[in-house]
Design a protein around this motif. Structure first.
Motif, short mmCIF file in Angstrom:
data_model
loop_
_atom_site.label_atom_id
_atom_site.label_comp_id
_atom_site.label_asym_id
_atom_site.label_seq_id
_atom_site.Cartn_x
_atom_site.Cartn_y
_atom_site.Cartn_z
N LEU A 182 -38.63 28.74 18.96
CA LEU A 182 -39.64 29.80 18.84
C LEU A 182 -39.69 30.37 17.42
CD1 LEU A 182 -38.96 31.67 22.19
CD2 LEU A 182 -41.00 30.32 21.61
N ILE A 183 -38.53 30.60 16.84
CA ILE A 183 -38.49 31.13 15.47
C ILE A 183 -39.18 30.16 14.52
CG2 ILE A 183 -36.94 31.58 13.52
CD1 ILE A 183 -35.06 33.01 15.52
N TRP A 184 -38.89 28.87 14.66
CA TRP A 184 -39.50 27.89 13.76
C TRP A 184 -41.02 27.86 13.90
CZ3 TRP A 184 -38.05 26.27 9.41
CH2 TRP A 184 -36.70 26.06 9.12
N ILE A 185 -41.54 28.02 15.10
CA ILE A 185 -42.99 28.06 15.28
C ILE A 185 -43.59 29.17 14.42
CG2 ILE A 185 -44.83 28.66 16.92
CD1 ILE A 185 -43.12 27.16 19.08
N HIS A 186 -42.99 30.33 14.49
CA HIS A 186 -43.51 31.48 13.74
C HIS A 186 -43.21 31.37 12.24
CE1 HIS A 186 -44.90 33.54 17.29
NE2 HIS A 186 -43.76 33.20 17.87
N ALA A 187 -42.02 30.91 11.90
CA ALA A 187 -41.66 30.78 10.49
C ALA A 187 -42.58 29.80 9.78
CB ALA A 187 -40.20 30.33 10.36
N GLU A 188 -42.90 28.69 10.43
CA GLU A 188 -43.80 27.71 9.82
C GLU A 188 -45.19 28.29 9.62
OE1 GLU A 188 -43.36 24.19 12.26
OE2 GLU A 188 -41.45 23.68 11.28
N ARG A 189 -45.65 29.07 10.56
CA ARG A 189 -46.96 29.72 10.40
C ARG A 189 -46.97 30.66 9.19
NH1 ARG A 189 -47.99 31.38 16.69
NH2 ARG A 189 -48.65 29.32 17.40
N VAL A 190 -45.91 31.42 9.04
CA VAL A 190 -45.81 32.36 7.93
C VAL A 190 -45.77 31.61 6.60
CG1 VAL A 190 -44.35 34.13 6.85
CG2 VAL A 190 -44.73 34.17 9.33
N ASP A 196 -43.13 34.38 2.11
CA ASP A 196 -41.72 34.00 2.20
C ASP A 196 -41.17 34.30 3.59
OD1 ASP A 196 -41.89 33.40 -0.48
OD2 ASP A 196 -40.25 34.72 -1.10
N VAL A 197 -40.16 33.51 3.97
CA VAL A 197 -39.48 33.68 5.25
C VAL A 197 -37.98 33.71 5.00
CG1 VAL A 197 -38.90 32.51 7.42
CG2 VAL A 197 -41.28 32.59 6.64
N VAL A 198 -37.31 34.64 5.67
CA VAL A 198 -35.85 34.70 5.66
C VAL A 198 -35.37 34.33 7.06
CG1 VAL A 198 -33.80 36.15 5.35
CG2 VAL A 198 -35.84 36.54 3.93
N LEU A 199 -34.59 33.26 7.15
CA LEU A 199 -34.00 32.87 8.43
C LEU A 199 -32.55 33.32 8.45
CD1 LEU A 199 -35.48 29.33 9.17
CD2 LEU A 199 -36.27 31.58 9.91
N ASP A 200 -32.32 34.34 9.24
CA ASP A 200 -30.99 34.96 9.37
C ASP A 200 -30.28 34.33 10.55
OD1 ASP A 200 -28.79 36.63 9.51
OD2 ASP A 200 -29.93 38.36 10.23
N GLY A 201 -29.64 33.21 10.26
CA GLY A 201 -28.81 32.50 11.23
C GLY A 201 -27.64 31.98 10.43
N GLY A 202 -26.73 31.31 11.05
CA GLY A 202 -25.57 30.85 10.30
C GLY A 202 -25.79 29.58 9.51
N PHE A 203 -26.72 28.74 9.98
CA PHE A 203 -26.89 27.41 9.38
C PHE A 203 -25.52 26.79 9.13
CE2 PHE A 203 -30.98 29.32 8.94
CZ PHE A 203 -31.81 28.28 9.32
N TRP A 204 -24.77 26.76 10.22
CA TRP A 204 -23.37 26.35 10.14
C TRP A 204 -23.16 24.85 10.00
CZ3 TRP A 204 -21.75 29.92 14.72
CH2 TRP A 204 -21.68 31.23 14.28
N THR A 205 -24.15 24.05 10.38
CA THR A 205 -23.96 22.61 10.28
C THR A 205 -24.86 22.02 9.21
OG1 THR A 205 -25.65 21.95 11.88
CG2 THR A 205 -23.44 22.48 12.77
N ARG A 206 -24.40 20.93 8.65
CA ARG A 206 -25.20 20.22 7.64
C ARG A 206 -26.53 19.78 8.25
NH1 ARG A 206 -24.45 17.77 2.45
NH2 ARG A 206 -26.51 16.94 1.99
N ALA A 207 -26.49 19.33 9.49
CA ALA A 207 -27.72 18.88 10.15
C ALA A 207 -28.75 20.00 10.22
CB ALA A 207 -27.41 18.33 11.54
N GLU A 208 -28.32 21.22 10.55
CA GLU A 208 -29.25 22.36 10.62
C GLU A 208 -29.84 22.66 9.24
OE1 GLU A 208 -27.14 25.02 14.15
OE2 GLU A 208 -26.45 25.24 12.09
N ARG A 209 -29.00 22.61 8.22
CA ARG A 209 -29.47 22.89 6.86
C ARG A 209 -30.43 21.80 6.38
NH1 ARG A 209 -23.87 24.16 6.72
NH2 ARG A 209 -23.35 22.32 5.47
N ASP A 210 -30.08 20.55 6.65
CA ASP A 210 -30.96 19.45 6.26
C ASP A 210 -32.31 19.54 6.96
OD1 ASP A 210 -29.05 18.39 4.55
OD2 ASP A 210 -28.42 16.80 5.94
#
Length: 166
Positions: free
Chosen positions: A60-68, A74-88
């Motif tokens: 859901l966040i990605w749907i809205h973030a992509e629209r913005v 600009d969009v700030v995604l406040d999550g951990g992005f703990w894995t390389r796969a998520e960051r990539d």
């Protein structure tokens, strides 16, 4: 050009405080995963459904973030992005939209992050998830360090007393 701001750091490191600062200063639209989780499942969501709910929230966040990003904001995604796969994946999405991407490494000594997390759990401010000491350890174990090939900006979070709020 719009910029996607990604925040990497352990629980209690100061990601949300930094996200709010970016939101004000850029300006940007901030999406904080924990706030969505609390809104949809409460402060202590059932462990059995946590992973499924977390994945749905990111969708859901990605749907809205992509629209913005598409409209040039600009969009700030406040999550951990703990894995390389998520960051990539986030970098790939930004590139596909023609947006820049900045990865911030929010650094905080572990004892300070743990104390902040446990204090936040005890106080339970709006939008905060219940995170026990054991949950902190389990979440910390999931964090993959940034690779040498991942450009990032280091943000040294406030390392003062755990009772101090940044």
């Amino acid at each position: 050009m719009a910029t996607l701001h990604l925040l990497h750091g352990m629980v209690g490191s100061g990601k949300t405080s930094f996200a709010r600062k970016l939101e004000r200063e850029r300006p940007a639209v901030r999406f904080t995963h924990d706030e969505w989780m609390v809104a949809l499942r409460g402060r202590d969501p059932p462990a059995a459904r946590f992973a499924e709910t977390a994945a749905t929230i990111w969708d859901l966040i990605w749907i809205h973030a992509e629209r913005v990003l598409r409209v040039g904001a600009d969009v700030v995604l406040d999550g951990g992005f703990w894995t390389r796969a998520e960051r990539d994946d986030a970098r790939r999405r930004a590139a596909a939209l023609g947006a820049a991407c900045i990865l911030y490494d929010i650094r905080c000594p572990e004892p300070v992050a743990r104390a902040r997390t446990l204090r936040r759990t005890a106080e339970m401010p709006a939008g905060a998830l219940f995170i026990s000491d054991a949950t902190f350890d389990a979440l910390k174990a999931r964090i993959e360090p940034l690779g040498a090939d991942e450009p990032h900006v280091v943000v040294a979070a406030h390392a003062g007393p755990a009772s101090a709020r940044p």
